[in-house]
Each structure stands twice: as C-alpha cells, then as structure tokens.
Scaffold this motif. Structure first.
Motif, PDB file in Angstrom:
ATOM      1  N   LYS A 461       0.870  -1.325   0.004  1.00  0.00           N
ATOM      2  CA  LYS A 461      -0.127   0.054  -0.013  1.00  0.00           C
ATOM      3  C   LYS A 461       0.954   1.267  -0.242  1.00  0.00           C
ATOM      4  O   LYS A 461       0.449   2.279  -0.208  1.00  0.00           O
ATOM      5  N   ASP A 462       2.098   1.096   0.523  1.00  0.00           N
ATOM      6  CA  ASP A 462       2.923   2.278   0.493  1.00  0.00           C
ATOM      7  C   ASP A 462       3.613   2.716  -0.913  1.00  0.00           C
ATOM      8  O   ASP A 462       4.310   3.554  -1.093  1.00  0.00           O
ATOM      9  N   ALA A 463       3.499   1.780  -1.806  1.00  0.00           N
ATOM     10  CA  ALA A 463       4.362   1.776  -3.203  1.00  0.00           C
ATOM     11  C   ALA A 463       3.568   2.649  -3.939  1.00  0.00           C
ATOM     12  O   ALA A 463       2.359   2.526  -4.044  1.00  0.00           O
ATOM     13  N   THR A 464       4.388   3.419  -4.606  1.00  0.00           N
ATOM     14  CA  THR A 464       3.614   4.287  -5.595  1.00  0.00           C
ATOM     15  C   THR A 464       4.109   3.738  -7.134  1.00  0.00           C
ATOM     16  O   THR A 464       5.327   3.011  -7.486  1.00  0.00           O
ATOM     17  N   LEU A 465       2.961   3.506  -7.928  1.00  0.00           N
ATOM     18  CA  LEU A 465       3.480   3.040  -9.130  1.00  0.00           C
ATOM     19  C   LEU A 465       4.390   3.721  -9.994  1.00  0.00           C
ATOM     20  O   LEU A 465       4.421   4.968  -9.956  1.00  0.00           O
ATOM     21  N   PRO A 466       5.154   3.395 -10.947  1.00  0.00           N
ATOM     22  CA  PRO A 466       5.997   3.975 -11.574  1.00  0.00           C
ATOM     23  C   PRO A 466       5.440   4.790 -12.596  1.00  0.00           C
ATOM     24  O   PRO A 466       4.469   4.352 -13.258  1.00  0.00           O
ATOM     25  N   THR A 467       6.002   5.954 -13.109  1.00  0.00           N
ATOM     26  CA  THR A 467       5.611   6.657 -14.314  1.00  0.00           C
ATOM     27  C   THR A 467       5.956   5.951 -15.680  1.00  0.00           C
ATOM     28  O   THR A 467       5.353   6.157 -16.506  1.00  0.00           O
ATOM     29  N   TYR A 468       7.272   5.457 -15.826  1.00  0.00           N
ATOM     30  CA  TYR A 468       7.697   4.894 -16.653  1.00  0.00           C
ATOM     31  C   TYR A 468       7.980   3.433 -16.328  1.00  0.00           C
ATOM     32  O   TYR A 468       8.539   3.313 -15.457  1.00  0.00           O
ATOM     33  N   ILE A 469       7.964   2.608 -17.312  1.00  0.00           N
ATOM     34  CA  ILE A 469       8.334   1.188 -17.228  1.00  0.00           C
ATOM     35  C   ILE A 469       9.122   0.967 -18.376  1.00  0.00           C
ATOM     36  O   ILE A 469       8.468   0.832 -19.808  1.00  0.00           O
ATOM     37  N   ILE A 470      10.189   0.252 -18.286  1.00  0.00           N
ATOM     38  CA  ILE A 470      11.130  -0.126 -19.421  1.00  0.00           C
ATOM     39  C   ILE A 470      11.461  -1.777 -19.368  1.00  0.00           C
ATOM     40  O   ILE A 470      11.804  -2.148 -18.273  1.00  0.00           O
ATOM     41  N   MET A 471      11.379  -2.415 -20.517  1.00  0.00           N
ATOM     42  CA  MET A 471      11.663  -3.814 -20.531  1.00  0.00           C
ATOM     43  C   MET A 471      11.877  -4.112 -21.961  1.00  0.00           C
ATOM     44  O   MET A 471      11.946  -3.384 -22.924  1.00  0.00           O
ATOM     45  N   PHE A 472      12.145  -5.554 -21.914  1.00  0.00           N
ATOM     46  CA  PHE A 472      12.225  -6.102 -23.406  1.00  0.00           C
ATOM     47  C   PHE A 472      10.949  -6.557 -23.890  1.00  0.00           C
ATOM     48  O   PHE A 472      10.058  -7.348 -22.911  1.00  0.00           O
ATOM     49  N   ASP A 473      10.592  -6.577 -25.140  1.00  0.00           N
ATOM     50  CA  ASP A 473       9.393  -6.981 -25.656  1.00  0.00           C
ATOM     51  C   ASP A 473       8.902  -8.253 -25.110  1.00  0.00           C
ATOM     52  O   ASP A 473       7.611  -8.399 -25.189  1.00  0.00           O
TER      53      ASP A 473
END
Length: 514
Positions: A461-473
């Motif tokens: 509950k204390d975590a904030t979702l990231p604005t950007y997510i980077i990954m391989f396809d």
C-alpha cells in the motif's frame, strides 16, 4: 615525405639522417590521420557493448562530480580503483564549471578523450614497429575500432600497453631506461590483470640488464613505491578509508572466483573462440607467423619473447572460468606485431596482384562485422536513453519514477540522463556472503514476474506505481495485468540475437494521464 635529391646526398649529410627526417615527416602526417580515424569512431560507434563501459566508469564519475548516481557492488566491496573514474570526474567538473555539462556533452567528452588516447597509442605502435602493414592491420581490426573509443578500462589498458611497449627497452635498446615503468605501474594498479603481461617483461628487462641489476632493481622499487603511494592515496580519498584495491580485486576474483557468477567458459575458450573473433582471418596468418618465428627464432629474439608473453598470458587467463573477448584486447598489439614480423618472409613470395586481393579480403572481413556491431547490434540501449531524456524534459522530475524490468545494467543510467530522477532496477549482486540457495533479484523476478510485481507494488500500500516502465518486448505478455494503466510510447530495436531474458526490442511504457 621529404624529397631527397642527389645534391643533398652529395652535400655530406649522412644518409641515415636523411632517412630519419623523411620518417619523422611521414609519422607527423600519420598521427594526424590516426587522430581523425579515432575521432570519427566516436560518432560511428552507436551501440553498447558491455555494462562496464558505463557502470564502472561514467556512472562512478558522474556520482563523484555531481553527487548522485548508482554505485555497483564492485565499489562497495572496493575491488575497483578510482583512478580512471577520477580522471573522468575531473573532466565532468571542468564541463560543469564552463556551464556546458549537458547530457550529450557528458557522454561524448570522455569518448573524445579516449579517442585521442587510442590515436596516440596507434601512433606509438607505428613508432615501435616502423611497419605500415602492421599499422594498417591494427587500424582496420574491427574489434579494436569497436572498442577503442569506449570508456572501458580494457580500452585504456590496451592503449597504455601499446604506449609502454613502444618505449620498453628491448635488448637492442637503452636497457637503462625505466620510463615504461611509470605507465605500467599505474596501469597495473587501475587494471590488476595487466600484471600478467608485464611481470614477465619486467623480469626479462631486469635479467637482460647484466651490468647493473641491483641499481635497476632499486629504481624499480623507488618508482613502484611512488606509484603505490599516489594510487593508494587516490583510492583512500575516494573510498574514505585505507584500501589497496589490487589486493581486494585479487581476493574477490581469483581466490573467491566471484566473477564466475557472470558466466563460465571452458579452458580452451580463448583459443577456440576468443582469438578467432578478435583477429578474424588473421588467426590463420598468426599460425604462419608462429611457425616462422619458431623456424627463425635465433634471428628474431624480440619476436620470440613476445610470442612467449602471449602464450603465458593466454595460459594464465585460461585458468579463470570467467572469460570475455575484451580481456584479450591488450594482447592485440602483440598479435599484430607478431603477424607483421612473422609473415615478412612470406610477403616476399607473393605477387602484387595477390597482395591486393589479400588486402581487399581483409578489409571486407573487418568491415562487415564492424558495420554490424558499430551501427546495429545493441544500439537500443543508447537510443532508449535519448528518448528518455526527451521525456524527462517535459515532466516534473521530482514526481517521476522509472522502473527497469530488464536484466541488470542492460542500459546506462544517470550518466546518460544527467537528471536526479527516482529509478528502480533489478539488481544482480553475486553471492558475496556465501548464503545457501542464494538467488539474485533479477533471477527471482524472471522466474515469476507477476509475483514480484504484486509483492513490490500491487500488495504494498505504501508503494507508488512508476511513471515509466522499461523492459524487453518478450516480457510484455507475462505482465499484461500490470500494464493496464500504461500506454506504449516507444518500441526500440535492440538485437537480432536476443539471449535469455532479453528481446529483439526494448519497449517504453508510460502511465496513462501523465
């Protein structure tokens, strides 16, 4: 070229002086061409090679100069010397003082410095060999062109090795000269594996100096002590505690074999894979050269010594399980020198037409891999950072969070963003504490990606979702529920030959309504 006329020769000027003047004029122009050749590679090479070219140099220097960045486990365990990042940090400070510390400048400036160093090393190689064919082969070697301007300690090691070899006092030279020891000393402190090459050469020099062994030995001790004092002072200042990094490096990588965590290869890997990739078609001419050197060994004393050094070094390197192509780079000048010298007798027997065919084949065999690896393979790591920089220029950085769901260190970080933004990425520290059933964070994530995301974001509950997510396809299909609130904003080519947990493309997602 200086024009040598009959009148000049008749004037009484010694022929040797005239030839020396001609050679000096020629090498001046050669140096300028080498500088242009290496500077061009700064802009030609548009791909990433290995994480160390950023994470063990630029990232550390960026933190030193600007106060923020990420320190990998190697620096926490103090197995790396600060000498190279310290120099880059000084460069960064100068750029900041001049108010030109833009991200593009911070990326390019160290590579320009590396290009000048590599060009000077090429120049010294020509001074040393006085052989156009040897210089030609060094310059067209695709792997050296690929690495020469990278901010890799291996590239620095190779350049300094060439410079030191060019002033090393072989038997026919001034055996009293110890200028090379200064370069070798700092080199071995910054890159301890360089000692494998240089300890035998220093012993050879000491033994060859039959008239004043004790005097030469004491001068070795004096120079070595000064280098040790300066190097330890730099590392102690940067680590804020007394440390001898070569010893820590030896203890971690040789005694405890920590490097094996990042891959193990078989005993003959350097001979079967490493040398053929580095030398290409010259792997065959190297065999011819070795045969010629063995056959005419009595008259090729220096070449025999260099051959023994290369065999010794490969033998020592082969005892270590973790092997990489770049570890062979410092041996490249020795290989090229041996090839040029060892094939001299063969060259006399080849017609001009066949010689041109050979040159053309060598050019093509180096051009094809060079173009592919310099322009295409793994370029996505750097292309991503350009897109991310542009994105960060249009958002509130203090409220922005970036999440990398990739194998650790797959891209550069703060050194290519130059923005103090919150970044979370998967780590991959080795088992430094000898824990039972140890698994690094990257492996844990890729075993069950959604479980990891649930624990760290959805259920927290204390975590904030990231604005950007980077990954391989290839990861996208495994975490679709987590991406419901995100939109794809970029798909960037990475490689044709993805390895485990990598993909052909890097994808960049951004949270909707942001």
């Amino acid at each position: 070229m200086v024009n040598v006329t009959v009148e000049t020769l008749k004037s009484g000027t010694p022929r040797s002086i005239i030839y020396t003047m001609a050679f000096t004029s020629r090498i001046g122009r050669t140096f300028c061409l080498l500088v242009v050749w290496r500077l061009l590679s700064v802009f030609v090479v548009q791909t990433a090679h290995v994480p160390d070219e950023y994470w063990q140099s630029l990232e550390i220097a960026h933190r030193m100069a600007f106060g923020y960045g990420y320190i990998t486990w190697e620096w926490d365990t103090k197995i790396r010397s600060y000498i190279y990042p310290f120099l880059i940090a000084i460069l960064y400070k100068i750029l900041a003082f001049l108010c030109i510390d833009h991200a593009t400048v911070l990326i390019t400036a160290p590579r320009l410095f590396q290009a000048i160093l590599s060009a000077y090393a090429d120049y010294r190689f020509y001074i040393w060999t006085r052989n156009k064919w040897a210089l030609f082969n060094l310059c067209i070697n695709w792997y050296w062109y690929y690495c020469a301007t990278r901010t890799l300690i291996n590239s620095v090691e190779t350049a300094l090795t060439i410079i030191a070899l060019s002033i090393f006092p072989w038997r026919s030279s001034d055996s009293q000269s110890l200028k090379f020891v200064w370069i070798v000393g700092f080199l071995c402190f910054a890159r301890p594996t360089a000692a494998v090459i240089w300890i035998p050469l220093c012993l050879y020099h000491l033994c060859a100096n039959s008239r004043s062994k004790m005097n030469t030995f004491m001068r070795y001790i004096a120079i070595g002590s000064m280098i040790l004092l300066i190097s330890i002072s730099i590392d102690t200042l940067c680590y804020k505690e007394f440390v001898i990094t070569p010893w820590e490096f030896f203890r971690a990588n040789v005694l405890h074999k920590v490097a094996d965590f990042y891959g193990r290869q078989h005993m003959l890997w350097y001979i079967m894979c490493g040398i053929p990739v580095i030398l290409g078609l010259h792997s065959f001419t190297l065999l011819i050269a070795i045969w010629q050197i063995i056959k005419y060994g009595i008259t090729m004393h220096k070449d025999v010594m260099m051959l023994l050094i290369t065999c010794w070094t490969i033998g020592i390197y082969s005892t270590q399980s973790h092997k990489e192509f770049r570890f062979l780079l410092p041996l490249l000048p020795l290989f090229i020198h041996l090839i040029a010298r060892g094939t001299t007798h063969v060259n006399y027997k080849i017609s001009e037409y066949k010689r041109k065919i050979i040159i053309l084949v060598l050019l093509i065999s180096n051009l094809l891999p060079g173009l592919y690896f310099c322009f295409i393979h793994q370029r996505g790591s750097l292309d991503l950072m350009k897109i991310l920089r542009n994105e960060l220029g249009n958002v509130n950085v203090t409220e922005t969070k970036i999440l990398y769901l990739m194998p650790c260190h797959a891209t550069p970080l703060y050194s290519h963003l130059h923005v103090n933004v919150s970044i979370k990425f998967l780590t991959c520290e080795p088992n430094l504490n000898s824990l039972q059933n140890y698994t690094d964070e990257t492996s844990i994530f890729f075993e069950e990606p959604m479980d990891w995301l649930n624990r760290n974001y959805i259920d927290d509950k204390d975590a904030t979702l990231p604005t950007y997510i980077i990954m391989f396809d290839d990861l996208v299909s495994k975490i679709i529920p987590f991406l419901n609130d995100y939109k794809l904003i970029a798909k960037i080519y990475y490689t044709h030959f993805p390895q485990n947990n990598y993909g052909k493309y890097i994808v960049l997602y951004k949270k909707k309504n942001q």
